[in-house]
Structures are given as structure tokens and as C-alpha cells.
Design an enzyme around this catalytic site. Sequence first.
Site, mmCIF file in Angstrom:
data_model
loop_
_atom_site.group_PDB
_atom_site.id
_atom_site.type_symbol
_atom_site.label_atom_id
_atom_site.label_comp_id
_atom_site.label_asym_id
_atom_site.label_seq_id
_atom_site.Cartn_x
_atom_site.Cartn_y
_atom_site.Cartn_z
ATOM 1 N N LYS A 180 41.004 31.213 42.421
ATOM 2 C CA LYS A 180 39.763 30.663 43.178
ATOM 3 C C LYS A 180 38.484 31.142 42.317
ATOM 4 C CE LYS A 180 37.329 31.651 46.909
ATOM 5 N NZ LYS A 180 36.095 31.297 46.300
ATOM 6 N N GLU A 255 38.640 45.016 42.384
ATOM 7 C CA GLU A 255 37.500 45.574 41.657
ATOM 8 C C GLU A 255 36.423 45.232 42.580
ATOM 9 O OE1 GLU A 255 37.671 44.195 37.503
ATOM 10 O OE2 GLU A 255 39.903 44.360 37.679
ATOM 11 N N CYS A 289 28.446 44.830 38.239
ATOM 12 C CA CYS A 289 29.171 45.495 39.255
ATOM 13 C C CYS A 289 28.827 47.177 38.783
ATOM 14 C CB CYS A 289 30.594 45.298 39.443
ATOM 15 S SG CYS A 289 31.405 45.346 37.681
ATOM 16 N N GLU A 390 24.380 48.708 47.220
ATOM 17 C CA GLU A 390 24.367 47.737 45.860
ATOM 18 C C GLU A 390 23.372 46.736 46.167
ATOM 19 O OE1 GLU A 390 27.747 45.487 45.182
ATOM 20 O OE2 GLU A 390 27.694 46.104 43.097
HETATM 21 P P1 NDP Z 1 31.900 38.262 47.322
HETATM 22 O O1 NDP Z 1 32.817 39.567 47.652
HETATM 23 O O2 NDP Z 1 30.901 37.637 48.311
HETATM 24 O O3 NDP Z 1 32.846 37.160 46.756
HETATM 25 C C1 NDP Z 1 33.622 37.196 45.781
HETATM 26 C C2 NDP Z 1 34.723 35.999 46.052
HETATM 27 O O4 NDP Z 1 35.541 36.496 47.038
HETATM 28 C C3 NDP Z 1 34.613 34.852 45.923
HETATM 29 O O5 NDP Z 1 35.067 33.942 45.025
HETATM 30 C C4 NDP Z 1 34.199 34.664 47.353
HETATM 31 O O6 NDP Z 1 34.188 33.200 47.735
HETATM 32 C C5 NDP Z 1 35.434 35.362 47.909
HETATM 33 N N1 NDP Z 1 35.503 35.633 49.296
HETATM 34 C C6 NDP Z 1 34.135 35.824 49.930
HETATM 35 N N2 NDP Z 1 34.925 36.143 51.157
HETATM 36 C C7 NDP Z 1 36.167 36.091 51.124
HETATM 37 C C8 NDP Z 1 37.083 36.253 52.198
HETATM 38 N N3 NDP Z 1 36.854 36.853 53.386
HETATM 39 N N4 NDP Z 1 38.485 36.282 51.749
HETATM 40 C C9 NDP Z 1 39.026 35.979 50.538
HETATM 41 N N5 NDP Z 1 37.772 35.845 49.592
HETATM 42 C C10 NDP Z 1 36.616 35.913 49.930
HETATM 43 O O7 NDP Z 1 31.098 38.764 46.065
HETATM 44 P P2 NDP Z 1 29.871 38.125 45.071
HETATM 45 O O8 NDP Z 1 30.332 36.887 44.660
HETATM 46 O O9 NDP Z 1 28.731 38.038 45.878
HETATM 47 O O10 NDP Z 1 29.890 38.934 43.946
HETATM 48 C C11 NDP Z 1 29.239 40.263 43.758
HETATM 49 C C12 NDP Z 1 30.061 41.265 43.826
HETATM 50 O O11 NDP Z 1 31.085 41.482 43.185
HETATM 51 C C13 NDP Z 1 29.516 42.621 43.841
HETATM 52 O O12 NDP Z 1 29.634 43.368 44.891
HETATM 53 C C14 NDP Z 1 29.834 43.241 42.395
HETATM 54 O O13 NDP Z 1 29.892 44.580 42.709
HETATM 55 C C15 NDP Z 1 31.276 42.651 42.591
HETATM 56 N N6 NDP Z 1 31.857 42.860 41.249
HETATM 57 C C16 NDP Z 1 32.801 44.031 40.666
HETATM 58 C C17 NDP Z 1 33.310 43.948 39.631
HETATM 59 C C18 NDP Z 1 34.389 45.025 39.314
HETATM 60 O O14 NDP Z 1 34.952 44.929 38.297
HETATM 61 N N7 NDP Z 1 34.368 46.078 40.059
HETATM 62 C C19 NDP Z 1 33.019 42.942 38.651
HETATM 63 C C20 NDP Z 1 31.909 41.797 39.161
HETATM 64 C C21 NDP Z 1 31.516 41.924 40.531
HETATM 65 P P3 NDP Z 1 33.131 32.295 47.820
HETATM 66 O O15 NDP Z 1 31.807 32.893 47.184
HETATM 67 O O16 NDP Z 1 33.409 30.868 47.306
HETATM 68 O O17 NDP Z 1 32.856 32.160 49.315
#
Ligand code: NDP
Length: 496
Positions: A180, A255, A289, A390
Site C-alpha cells: 500500500k 522503519e 526520516c 520530528e
Molecule cells: P504515516 O505514518 O502517517 O504513514 C505511513 C503509511 O502508513 C501511509 O501509507 C499511511 O497511509 C499508512 N498508515 C497511516 N495510518 C495507518 C494505520 N493506522 N495503520 C496502517 N497504516 C497506516 O507517515 P507519513 O506518510 O506521514 O510519512 C512520514 C513519516 O515516515 C515520518 O515520521 C518519517 O520519519 C517516516 N519515515 C521513516 C523512514 C525510515 O526509514 N525510518 C523513511 C521514510 C519515512 P495514508 O497516508 O494513505 O493514510
Amino acid sequence: MKTLTNVIDLKMYINGEWVDALSGQTHDVINPANGEVIAKAPLGDVEDAVRAIEVARQSFDSGEWADTPPVQRASYLNAIADKLEERADEFALLETLNQGKPIKESEIDVADAVACFRYYAGMITKPDGQTYHVADPMQAMVVREPVGVCSLIVPWNFPLLMSVWKIAPALAAGNTIVYKPSEVTPVSAMKLFEIIDEVGIPKGVANMVMGPGPTVGNELAESHLVDKVSFTGGTVTGRSIMKAATGNIKNISLELGGKSPNIIFADADLETALDYTLMAIFFNQGEVCSAGSRLLIEDKIHDQFVERLIERAKKIVVGSGHSPETEMGPLVSQAHMEKVLKYIEIGKEEGARIVLGGNRLMNNGLDKGFFMEPTIFVDGTPDMRIVQEEIFGPVLVVQKFSNEKEAIELANNTKYGLAAGVFTQDAAKGLRVIKKLRAGITWLNNYGPTYNEAPWGGYKQSGIGRGLGTFGLDEYTEIKQININLQVEPVGWYKN
Ligand code: NDP
């Protein structure tokens, strides 16, 4: 400048078919540089996730993919890499259109994605497993097998690359997947699945659903038909995924977020440190991130370093990612920009001093997009929210330290532990400090490089497990112990 003329009609990919959401609902996907609709995406729901999971389960249980000889699985992955490389310009254009990042950064992402498929294609035909010396007449060994059905959930900051970091090793190891993308950035995801379809991976092996995290994503984490969930995203979402995954004790990889320190000692090569400091926080609009969002500077050079930093950061060219001159694009969405601007207000209220930026950019035709100035705060202290949380935008917070011990204490003083950078020309000090840092990815006299060959992931609340490298493949395998009796005769434990 290249742009799209038509709104893209996105579909989900389930069991080798392009499908809409069962409800028929869609939502608009926006270009963050001008607020225009660039695509209509299916607004999937739980029922769509269930459908994809059932297909992936059936496919895994049939054994078709796991039993495909590794050399043949490798050839599928290499074919994906080749097609992605052929279409690299198109993918870079679409990534910038949907995510906003400068085109030269999108080009790097596509090249890295190609290399990642090739890396895991190579990896699966290499030796693995172990044998053990145990008491005669036994021979013990370990083999690795696929985990099963894997849910792969990714964020919006590197839409293509974060997807490939999961899809390539999961398929390489013989799993079936339900993937997804973020609702905000589904365009390159669908294009990638066009390629997966073209190369002829068996139907049902690779499935893609679209829809909101709390419904579709949650089902992927919760379903008892799924064996593993691999998630990249925020720490709060990661916690919710962990909870959802408990029902059938899923294998999980997380991650998550970061608030990574970048430490500059007075004996560093300051021009090198400056250059990397800019990249550490302003690359990809700070939506990284591992961004070096906390800059720790030794007091002796603090003022001089900050002055040079401001001079350089002021010159960063902000604009549409499609312009080759652009060095920083728009933030990914209006909602996200508002969140970042809110943090700037919080920082001011907390008493940090803003020495550069802090505003939305509205001039020169940027008013329709979500552009922000590169922003620098000084006088950060550990109790401040802008030091602990963050922000995920182009906002740097500077803190001062007076000795090595204090630098380490400040660096480790958050709940995160993803990455860290250290700049010094004293190699022994550099390594000494790095060994004390609670972070999964560290850089000495540089900041930011990522390699397909090396593990990626964090300590503390930055996650569980590692992506990339051999570790990344291991995340998608189970370990099976095999004990072979080399002297086949009764053991004679019971007398009668
Ligand atoms: P989110 O945690 O909001 O979303 C990430 C994904 O999870 C999206 O596809 C989102 O769907 C989905 N999601 C949201 N809520 C749920 C749930 N309750 N259950 C299952 N899936 C869910 O992150 P962001 O998209 O805002 O990305 C930013 C974050 O990602 C930052 O905190 C960043 O640090 C982290 N990140 C970490 C990395 C690493 O390697 N450690 C690399 C890149 C980013 P949808 O958005 O479609 O609702």
C-alpha cells in the site's frame, strides 16, 4: 519544463488485474507545486484490502512463487530493473509531479530503485544458511525460507524508493505481497506495478491496494491471513501497527521517525561540515526520516558556523521541482505544510531564536503551492518540543555544546535513534563519539549517503529491524533448523 496534460486514472492491482475500489469511490491526487489535480486514485476500503490479502494468501499457499528457482526469480527482478531504467525519465518526472522534490533528486531515487532490484536479484542466487558442529552422529544446519504473505506499507517522502526497498527483498525471498502506497503519493506506485505486470510475475504474487491508512493499512496489519507486516512511516502509526499485528503474532519490521543529531566539533573541516549540514536538513525539503534536524555545534565555532550556514542557506533556490535550477521543492501537501508552520510558532513560543526563514513562500507564483523558506533556529534546549519532536520539514534547530561528553549527552537525548553525523578531523575522537551514539545509521565527516548494500534502520523508537543489505533480505525470511541423524539406529533411551 515537462508537465502532464491529462489527469491520470489510477487503479489498484489485485490478482494480476487492474481494478477500482469495490465502492467505486476515488480521491484526488494533488501536485504540491501548484495545487492542481494530477490523478484520481481509487479510495479503497477494508473490503478491498481483504480481497488482495486473500489472493496473496492463496498464491503463497500454492507454492508457485517460493518454488520458482531462485535464478528465475532473479531474472524477473532484473527485468523489472531494466524496464524501470528504460522509463527512468518518466518515473523521475512523475515522482516530482506528485511529491514535489527537485527533479535531480527524483532522478537519484529512480537510479537507486533500479540498483536495489538488481542488488536483490543478485543476492538470491548467492550462498546462505549455516552448518553447525554438534555432537556425533548429528549434523545441524539452518536454511532460510520465505515468511509467507507480507503486507508492505510505505510513506510519501520517497514514494518509489521506499516501496522498492520492501518489494525487491520481499519478492526475492519468495514471499507474496500486498503493498500500500501513501494516499498522497500513489502515482509512481501504479507505474511500478505496470512494470511488474509486464515482466509476467505470476498473478497473485504481487498485489497493490490504495486507500487510507486507518482502514486499508490497518487491515493489512491486522489480518490473520498475513504473516508479516513491514512498515515505514511515523512512530505513532508504527505503534498502532504493532498493536494491530499482535492477533496472530506477526513478524514485524518498522522503519520509523527520527530527530537525528549532526555534531560539528571545532576541529572539523568547516567547509565540508557546512556543505553536508545543508544537505542533511534541506534535501527533499527536510522530509527525510534521517534528516540531520538537530545541529550540535561546539561553542568555540558556534557563531562563525551559524553565520556561514545562514549565508549558504539563504541562497538555496526554492521553486517547482521541475525546474533544473530548483534546489528545494514544495512540501508534500497543504496539511503537512501547516503542521511544519505550526512547529515554527511552537519554537518561537518556546524561546528558540529564528535566524533564517520561518515563513511560507507566496511570491513569484509560488502562492498556489506549498513552499517554505529554509528555516534555522538557534538557542535550542533539550526541553523544547522543536528539539524533541520530528518536524519533517526544512527546519533546523541548533544547539551548542562545550565538550565531547556534553555533545554525546545532547545527541542521545531524544526518544529516537535513527541516524547521526559527526564532523571532526580527529579520527579517534570521531569513532569514540560514534560508538557512544544510540543510532542505527552513522556518518563520520559526511551525512546522508545510503547504500543498497548496507543496513538501514534505527534504535529506540526509530524502529525494529533493518532494511537493505543482507539484513534487509533476512527480514523477509524465516530461519529453519534442520538436524540430520548420520547414524540411523534407535536411540535406546527407554529400556523396554
Ligand atoms: P504515516 O505514518 O502517517 O504513514 C505511513 C503509511 O502508513 C501511509 O501509507 C499511511 O497511509 C499508512 N498508515 C497511516 N495510518 C495507518 C494505520 N493506522 N495503520 C496502517 N497504516 C497506516 O507517515 P507519513 O506518510 O506521514 O510519512 C512520514 C513519516 O515516515 C515520518 O515520521 C518519517 O520519519 C517516516 N519515515 C521513516 C523512514 C525510515 O526509514 N525510518 C523513511 C521514510 C519515512 P495514508 O497516508 O494513505 O493514510
